[in-house]
Design an enzyme around this catalytic site. Structure first.
Site, PDB file in Angstrom:
ATOM      1  N   HIS A 420       0.920  -1.285   0.005  1.00  0.00           N
ATOM      2  CA  HIS A 420      -0.002  -0.171   0.118  1.00  0.00           C
ATOM      3  C   HIS A 420       0.933   1.310   0.162  1.00  0.00           C
ATOM      4  O   HIS A 420       0.653   2.158  -0.751  1.00  0.00           O
ATOM      5  CB  HIS A 420      -0.709  -0.131   1.296  1.00  0.00           C
ATOM      6  CG  HIS A 420      -1.778   0.957   1.356  1.00  0.00           C
ATOM      7  ND1 HIS A 420      -1.262   2.351   2.086  1.00  0.00           N
ATOM      8  CD2 HIS A 420      -2.894   1.432   0.842  1.00  0.00           C
ATOM      9  CE1 HIS A 420      -2.300   3.294   1.911  1.00  0.00           C
ATOM     10  NE2 HIS A 420      -3.156   2.746   1.042  1.00  0.00           N
ATOM     11  N   ARG A 578      31.678  -4.276 -20.329  1.00  0.00           N
ATOM     12  CA  ARG A 578      32.914  -4.098 -20.103  1.00  0.00           C
ATOM     13  C   ARG A 578      33.357  -5.260 -18.947  1.00  0.00           C
ATOM     14  O   ARG A 578      32.743  -5.112 -17.810  1.00  0.00           O
ATOM     15  CB  ARG A 578      33.663  -2.805 -19.890  1.00  0.00           C
ATOM     16  CG  ARG A 578      34.994  -2.815 -19.934  1.00  0.00           C
ATOM     17  CD  ARG A 578      35.599  -1.424 -19.600  1.00  0.00           C
ATOM     18  NE  ARG A 578      35.484  -0.767 -18.367  1.00  0.00           N
ATOM     19  CZ  ARG A 578      35.573   0.380 -17.816  1.00  0.00           C
ATOM     20  NH1 ARG A 578      36.141   1.208 -18.611  1.00  0.00           N
ATOM     21  NH2 ARG A 578      35.542   0.474 -16.715  1.00  0.00           N
ATOM     22  N   GLU A 680      42.262   3.390 -24.613  1.00  0.00           N
ATOM     23  CA  GLU A 680      42.463   4.255 -23.327  1.00  0.00           C
ATOM     24  C   GLU A 680      44.234   4.017 -22.874  1.00  0.00           C
ATOM     25  O   GLU A 680      44.430   4.955 -22.208  1.00  0.00           O
ATOM     26  CB  GLU A 680      41.610   3.793 -22.291  1.00  0.00           C
ATOM     27  CG  GLU A 680      41.818   2.472 -21.945  1.00  0.00           C
ATOM     28  CD  GLU A 680      40.815   1.884 -20.637  1.00  0.00           C
ATOM     29  OE1 GLU A 680      40.423   3.000 -20.117  1.00  0.00           O
ATOM     30  OE2 GLU A 680      40.627   0.981 -20.499  1.00  0.00           O
ATOM     31  N   ASN A 703      39.265   9.219 -20.001  1.00  0.00           N
ATOM     32  CA  ASN A 703      39.829   9.497 -19.182  1.00  0.00           C
ATOM     33  C   ASN A 703      41.125   8.854 -18.746  1.00  0.00           C
ATOM     34  O   ASN A 703      42.017   9.777 -18.244  1.00  0.00           O
ATOM     35  CB  ASN A 703      38.840   8.912 -17.941  1.00  0.00           C
ATOM     36  CG  ASN A 703      37.201   9.069 -17.999  1.00  0.00           C
ATOM     37  OD1 ASN A 703      36.856   9.904 -18.838  1.00  0.00           O
ATOM     38  ND2 ASN A 703      36.355   8.354 -17.408  1.00  0.00           N
ATOM     39  N   ASP A 704      41.240   7.675 -18.877  1.00  0.00           N
ATOM     40  CA  ASP A 704      42.532   7.049 -18.810  1.00  0.00           C
ATOM     41  C   ASP A 704      43.523   7.408 -20.105  1.00  0.00           C
ATOM     42  O   ASP A 704      44.684   7.833 -19.659  1.00  0.00           O
ATOM     43  CB  ASP A 704      42.561   5.432 -18.997  1.00  0.00           C
ATOM     44  CG  ASP A 704      42.413   4.917 -17.649  1.00  0.00           C
ATOM     45  OD1 ASP A 704      42.889   5.634 -16.704  1.00  0.00           O
ATOM     46  OD2 ASP A 704      41.224   4.012 -17.565  1.00  0.00           O
ATOM     47  N   CYS A 751      33.490   6.316 -24.497  1.00  0.00           N
ATOM     48  CA  CYS A 751      32.583   6.182 -23.555  1.00  0.00           C
ATOM     49  C   CYS A 751      33.305   6.878 -22.216  1.00  0.00           C
ATOM     50  O   CYS A 751      32.791   6.803 -21.154  1.00  0.00           O
ATOM     51  CB  CYS A 751      32.569   4.531 -23.273  1.00  0.00           C
ATOM     52  SG  CYS A 751      34.157   3.913 -23.006  1.00  0.00           S
TER      53      CYS A 751
HETATM   54  C1  PEP Z   1      37.850   5.830 -19.557  1.00  0.00           C
HETATM   55  O1  PEP Z   1      39.185   5.380 -19.090  1.00  0.00           O
HETATM   56  O2  PEP Z   1      37.570   6.789 -20.109  1.00  0.00           O
HETATM   57  C2  PEP Z   1      36.664   4.949 -19.248  1.00  0.00           C
HETATM   58  C3  PEP Z   1      35.657   5.262 -19.736  1.00  0.00           C
HETATM   59  O3  PEP Z   1      37.003   3.877 -18.411  1.00  0.00           O
HETATM   60  P1  PEP Z   1      37.130   4.240 -16.752  1.00  0.00           P
HETATM   61  O4  PEP Z   1      36.767   5.596 -16.479  1.00  0.00           O
HETATM   62  O5  PEP Z   1      36.106   3.087 -16.015  1.00  0.00           O
HETATM   63  O6  PEP Z   1      38.490   4.011 -16.452  1.00  0.00           O
HETATM   64 MG    MG Z   2      39.492   3.599 -18.325  1.00  0.00          MG
END
Ligand code: PEP
Ligand code: MG
Length: 797
Positions: A420, A578, A680, A703-704, A751
């Site tokens: 509810h 991944r 990456e 990012n990496d 990504c």
């Molecule tokens: C990246 O490195 O850009 C990535 C998407 O992987 P993560 O941020 O998980 O290292």
């Molecule tokens: Mg990465």
């Protein structure tokens, strides 16, 4: 023998447009009995007394004046409700049943018993109210139900009580509030063969996700004993999610969560029914699933057919007979919360502050609210509730609604998603944390708290007032783009939440999140539990894996469900999953993890990604990851899952990992399996052609890549000003990869975080001809416009 009467009608003679005569509940039972039996759907047999029968009772007993008098008294003095209600109920209950009606009920009951080849059938006697001019009005849950009634006299007594229950205080108040005339409503009574769910289980099913409206799943709740425990929210039920488009082609159960199931509702003593008792479920028993996978799939198929028959999303009650092992549908009505919602914008909430979590439960809705706690023991204390307060109580029933309406948020100790409290909160649009266990003991009246339902399936109550952001994302006039825009999805819990977004797949589902959220145990600790020395961790691992014969199966099952939810959310578009990419320090945080992880000075540059998968330290755990991926693709049928390998430093590493995957039954190219690699590390780009030979596609991890191109620790606060994906060095690598991968016949996506944060970076990617961009859900729509504009600029004029 079936017969059609003015006073009593068999379910098979009733249709859905007979609501004015037999009420919504009975009309729907009739419709299903008549129309869906051939589709294999079982509905317990029964009959209903009609609205005409009810009116005849009042007329023959000459109750009109006496009832009017009572109602006038109520109009003069609303405080007189309890007295007036009691008087009205007494009038109806004590009215003699007309001879013809009594005879017809007796005869129908005898016939029902004959049909079931018993002397006196056990039946449920249920109220189904209907308004003369407004047959669509819903009076659900306002009147009484009597279970396990046996014998004609007991049935007649229950029929009378049902009729009288048209005047429960709650029902009177409801009609007053909604402007229904008390004397033009009527009550039909359904008499239905009981399903012996006391010996098995029962519950509720929806033909969409009631939380998010995601229409491609059936969500089933299940508890032991009578279904009342699920409907009223007394119990924390099992929950099963079935992905509808693959029903019949595979076994698409994409999630199963075991509920606490501490209690079950059983028949009480005494034949008149009504009395039910709440019993404790023994601990070992609670670990059992209520339904088998075959039963879940059967039920989901039935729900699907019911929806197809009615042509709209449905809210269905089901029961399993413990004697015969058969499943039955005992009720079906249109789903009311999500229906009619066709938002042109999506509301998005995000908690910005950080605070101490005081209480955790199921999140209902997706909002965030803050206010002072008000702990209440009963709805009668409602006057003390401050407008905008956070209502904290054990659980709610319809008497609580006026208080719930005034609440900024709701927190309950008990209940599941179909309780509810959950249904009403959703309907009111009030965020609620349900089944929080000890909220009434932990939270104190007057304390300021923030209630957050914006973090996936789990809802949290935080100490103090925290900051949050609320945004409306418009879904109107969305452009088409050549570039495929995808989503990064973090937790499986939140996967269904974004289904209305125009994403064409998931560009990155990080397996680590499933490990930390839904599994919590290091996979090696499940494979080699004897090596875990930490006693507290061992105990917790035992508790989490209770009910699993094989601890590795716990890992594979939880992981498979996590992946499957994400894959289902976007099916048939590609969903790139991944394999796990924690750093050693992060793996070590998982339960039992310390025993298996080396201590590293630089985890970011250490034992991570592909290097782990062929190492004796992790290889067996990687095999479990592969097993889960196979289960999702092959057993559940979600072949849209693409596998992606992170942090693959060299071509030799690529070969070793692909070989191990093939040994585990994940061979690239077989059963349509595609394997991508993250781009990456600069080596991935310097050796584009080599990686392109080994993989089906690239996904840029900006990012990496930025970290390793500029030599800047991506987490360093000190160097924040240097870390910028838009640095020409990074852009040069990105442009180079796209050009060379395309030349090698491979697609390239991205990504990493950059395009979600920087529209100019998204535009740059489009100019370079990237194939897909994967974004955080809350920046997808904005970026869609950016991308469309960039594409338009590129077109030769
Ligand atoms: C990246 O490195 O850009 C990535 C998407 O992987 P993560 O941020 O998980 O290292
Ligand atoms: Mg990465």
């Amino acid at each position: 023998m079936a017969r059609r009467g003015a006073l009593v009608r068999w379910f098979e003679d009733v249709r859905r447009d007979d609501v004015a005569s037999v009420g919504g509940k009975n009309a729907s039972l009739g419709e299903m009995t008549a129309k869906l039996r051939d589709a294999g759907i079982a509905v317990p047999g029964g009959f209903a007394t009609t609205a005409a029968a009810y009116r005849q009772v009042l007329r023959e007993a000459g109750l009109d004046d006496a009832m009017r008098e009572q109602l006038e008294a109520l109009e003069r003095d609303p405080e007189a409700l309890p007295k007036v209600g009691a008087a009205l109920r007494k009038l109806v209950r004590e009215a003699p049943l007309p001879k013809a009606l009594e005879a017809e009920v007796r005869e129908a009951y005898a016939e029902l018993s004959r049909r079931y080849e018993v002397e006196a059938a056990d039946v449920a006697v249920r109220s189904s109210a209907t308004a003369e001019d407004l047959p669509e009005a819903s009076f659900a849950g306002q009147q009484e139900t009597f279970l396990n009634v046996r014998g004609a006299d007991a049935v007649l007594a229950a029929v009378r009580r049902c009729m009288a229950s048209l005047f429960t205080d709650r029902a009177i108040a409801y009609r007053d509030r909604h402007g229904f005339d008390h004397l033009s409503v009527a009550l039909s009574v359904g008499v239905q063969k009981m399903v012996r769910s006391d010996m098995a289980g029962a519950g509720v099913a929806f033909t969409l996700d009631p939380e998010t409206g995601f229409p491609r799943v059936v969500v089933i709740n299940a508890a032991f004993g009578l279904g009342e425990s699920v409907v009223s929210g007394q119990v924390d039920p099992d929950q099963y999610v079935v992905f509808r488009p693959l029903l019949g082609q595979a076994r698409p159960i994409v999630d199963k969560r075991r509920g606490g199931k501490e209690i079950r509702v059983d028949y009480g003593e005494g034949g008149e029914g009504r009395e039910t008792v709440t019993l404790e479920v023994p601990e070992g028993e609670r670990l059992r699933w209520v339904l088998s996978d075959d039963e879940i799939l059967t039920l989901a198929t039935w729900c699907e057919r019911i929806e197809a028959h009615y042509g709209r999303p449905m809210d269905i009650e089901w029961a399993k007979d413990g004697e015969s092992g058969e499943l039955f549908i005992v009720q079906a009505r249109p789903e009311t919360v999500q229906r009619g919602r066709n938002p042109t914008s999506l509301e998005s909430f995000r908690l910005e502050g950080e605070g101490e979590r005081l209480v955790t439960g199921l999140a209902i809705g997706q909002g965030i609210a803050a206010g002072p706690v008000c702990v209440l023991g009963s709805a009668a204390e409602g006057a003390a509730f401050p407008e905008g307060g956070v209502l904290v109580t054990a659980m709610t029933d319809p008497d609580w609604v006026p208080v719930m309406r005034r609440a900024a948020a709701i927190v309950t100790d008990h209940g599941g998603r179909t309780s509810h409290a959950a249904i009403v909160s959703r309907e009111l649009g009030v965020p609620a944390v349900i089944g929080a266990g000890d909220a009434t003991a932990t939270l104190r009246s007057g304390d300021e708290v923030t209630v957050s339902c914006a973090e996936g399936d789990a809802g949290y109550v935080y100490r103090g007032r925290l900051a949050w952001r609320q945004e409306a994302i418009s879904l109107e006039d969305l452009p088409e783009t050549r570039t495929r825009l995808m989503m990064n999805l973090a937790t499986p819990d939140a996967a269904f939440r974004w289904w209305r977004l125009p994403a064409r797949g998931v560009g990155l589902a990080r397996m680590e999140f499933i490990l930390s959220d839904a599994i919590r145990v290091h996979p090696m600790a499940l494979l080699r539990p004897e090596q875990v020395e930490d006693a507290a961790a061992r105990r917790e691992i035992e508790a989490l894996t209770a009910g699993y014969e094989d601890k590795a199966e716990y890992f594979v099952e939880r992981l498979a469900f996590g992946i499957a939810r994400i894959a289902a959310a976007l099916h048939p578009e590609p969903v790139v999953v991944r394999t796990s990419d924690f750093k050693t320090n992060e793996y070590a945080q998982l339960l039992g993890g310390r025993a298996f992880e080396p201590r590293e000075e630089n985890p970011m540059l250490g034992f991570r990604g592909a290097s782990r998968y062929y190492s004796p330290r992790y290889r067996d755990a990687f095999a479990l990851e592969c097993r889960a991926l196979r289960r999702v693709r092959e057993e559940m049928g979600l072949a849209n899952v693409v596998v992606m390998i992170p942090f693959c430093r060299t071509l030799e590493e690529a070969d070793r990992v692909l070989e191990i995957m093939a040994e585990q039954g994940l061979r690239r190219g077989e059963r349509g399996l595609e394997v991508f690699v993250m781009a990456e590390i600069p080596s991935n780009i310097l050796l584009t052609e080599g990686f392109a030979e080994r993989f089906d596609g690239f996904s840029i991890g900006s990012n990496d890549l930025t970290q390793l191109t500029l030599g800047v620790d991506r987490d360093s606060a000190e160097l924040k000003h240097v870390f910028d994906e838009r640095n020409p060095a990074v852009k040069a690598l990105v442009a180079d990869l796209i050009r060379r991968a395309h030349a090698a016949g491979r697609k390239v996506g991205i990504c990493g975080q950059a395009p979600s944060d920087y529209p100019d970076f998204a535009a740059f990617l489009v100019e370079e001809g990237i194939d897909s961009i994967s974004l955080n859900p809350d920046s997808l729509v904005r970026t869609l416009h950016t991308v469309a504009e960039a594409e338009a600029r590129l077109k030769p004029s």
